[in-house]
Design an enzyme around this catalytic site. Structure first.
Site, short mmCIF file in Angstrom:
data_model
loop_
_atom_site.label_atom_id
_atom_site.label_comp_id
_atom_site.label_asym_id
_atom_site.label_seq_id
_atom_site.Cartn_x
_atom_site.Cartn_y
_atom_site.Cartn_z
N ASP A 200 33.65 -32.76 67.21
CA ASP A 200 32.66 -32.35 66.22
C ASP A 200 31.30 -33.00 66.53
O ASP A 200 30.84 -32.97 67.66
CB ASP A 200 33.20 -32.73 64.83
CG ASP A 200 32.36 -32.25 63.68
OD1 ASP A 200 32.50 -31.08 63.28
OD2 ASP A 200 31.57 -33.06 63.15
N ASP A 326 39.02 -22.14 64.83
CA ASP A 326 38.06 -23.07 64.22
C ASP A 326 37.15 -22.34 63.24
O ASP A 326 36.45 -21.40 63.61
CB ASP A 326 37.23 -23.73 65.33
CG ASP A 326 36.54 -25.00 64.90
OD1 ASP A 326 36.08 -25.05 63.74
OD2 ASP A 326 36.47 -25.93 65.72
N HIS A 354 39.84 -26.61 63.54
CA HIS A 354 38.77 -27.55 63.89
C HIS A 354 39.28 -28.96 64.13
O HIS A 354 38.59 -29.77 64.75
CB HIS A 354 37.70 -27.56 62.80
CG HIS A 354 36.50 -28.39 63.14
ND1 HIS A 354 35.67 -28.09 64.20
CD2 HIS A 354 35.99 -29.53 62.57
CE1 HIS A 354 34.70 -28.99 64.27
NE2 HIS A 354 34.88 -29.88 63.30
#
Length: 375
Positions: A200, A326, A354
């Protein structure tokens, strides 16, 4: 996480309407020390127990400087790179069902193959960098699996994250946010290298560190992560016109610690939307863990444009692991990042949301080990 910000889409304290390469098996040979009965008994329950031990160690080592010595055989490999057999490990009735798309790997698949010894690798040290709002705690399954395979693992709590108590609203730069990572890399022994893994927003942090410490990073792995180019900020990347993420806009809650007339200082996420946004393929117990552990994301570092050079950042080998399911960083955006700045290899983690360290921990582990083995 992916961020979508504009003055017309800002929410304050209440939610409102405003704004490849194909996978290859790791270790075909395995270890003869694993008997058939051992393989049959190696199931999700044991993995869960190892994971809990690893998670406890993160907290105890960081807070008190001690380790939780439940079973040394789970954490300390012998000279052959394989963990000693653990006798009498307590069983648990709370293990989750095995996933059809993330099948349980057998012990011989969780270690480096016989023709690739750990001591022959450039480095066996993984450094895990969490994403925005997460902390070192999110890697607990990955830590357990890597340590069981004989690797050394360090999970970093960035400033204002995890158990780092700094006020998120007072983090004004990417340098401040990534200071724990920079301090760690700076204090490595002379000649020592690590493999950085960023998830991320942690991808931007990994890129920042690559520019500062290229000689100490053997490889950089971006897992559903922001992989930026020079002159680009994380906000720039997520604000591209051809990428729309209404779910992210709905989930964002902007905080204004300096007053409502000043720019936001941090971003929180609506707890009711966490499951759909970040964990749509993850076990319920991990979603529950995240819901009580996640912290706000500092806003200033998200705005900061990176300055990356070919001599430093460009000298480090990069790899990307895609997450097709995701909802936070859609696969379209991942593909765009890859096309703008192609890494050495791209891997696709089938069925991953994710947070693949929750949704597909075994296959994520398999890919991390595969990348570590690449000469």
């Amino acid at each position: 996480m992916g961020l979508c910000f504009s003055r017309t889409s800002v929410r304050k304290k209440k939610p409102a309407k405003p704004r490849l390469t194909n996978n290859q098996s790791v270790g075909s040979g395995g270890s003869k020390r694993w008997s058939k009965s051992r393989k049959e008994r190696f199931d999700d329950v044991e993995l869960q127990d190892q994971a809990v031990t690893a998670a406890a160690n993160i907290l105890l080592k960081q807070q008190y400087g001690v380790a939780f010595d439940r079973s040394s055989s789970l954490r300390f490999p012998n000279s052959n790179g394989h963990s000693r057999k653990n006798q009498g490990l307590p069983r648990s009735s709370s293990s989750r069902a095995r996933s059809l798309t993330d099948p349980l790997l057998q012990p011989h698949q969780l270690v480096v193959s016989q023709d690739t010894k750990l001591e022959d690798l450039e480095t066996t040290h993984f450094v895990l960098v969490h994403g925005g709002g997460f902390g070192a705690w999110c890697w607990y399954k990955t830590i357990a699996l890597l340590e069981e395979s004989g690797f050394k693992v360090t999970a970093i709590d960035l400033t204002g994250s995890g158990i780092n108590s700094f006020d998120t609203n007072k983090i004004l730069s990417l340098s401040h946010y990534t200071k724990p990572l920079a301090d760690f890399l700076e204090n490595l022994n002379e000649g020592e290298k690590v493999i950085l893994v960023g998830h991320d927003f942690g991808g931007a942090c990994v890129s920042f560190a690559m520019e500062l410490f290229p000689s100490r990073i053997a490889k950089a792995i971006f897992v559903a992560a922001a992989m930026l180019i020079s002159g680009q900020s994380t906000l720039d990347m997520f604000s591209q016109k051809d990428v729309s993420n209404d779910l992210m806009r709905q989930a964002q809650i902007f905080r204004y610690a300096n007053g409502n007339k000043q720019p936001p200082t941090s971003i929180d996420l609506d707890k009711s939307l966490l499951g759909e946004l970040l964990f749509n393929q993850s076990p319920a117990k991990d979603v529950a863990l995240a819901s009580v552990s996640m912290r706000p994301i500092p806003f200033s570092p998200v705005l900061e444009k990176l300055s990356l050079t070919e001599a430093n950042h460009g000298s480090v080998r990069r790899f990307y692991i895609q997450t097709p399911e995701d909802n936070a960083i859609p696969i379209q955006l991942q593909e765009d990042m890859i096309s703008r700045s192609p890494p050495e290899q791209v891997f696709r983690l089938k069925g991953a949301d994710h947070s693949p360290f929750f949704s597909r921990p075994q296959t994520l582990h398999k890919q991390l080990v595969e990348i570590a083995k690449l000469a």
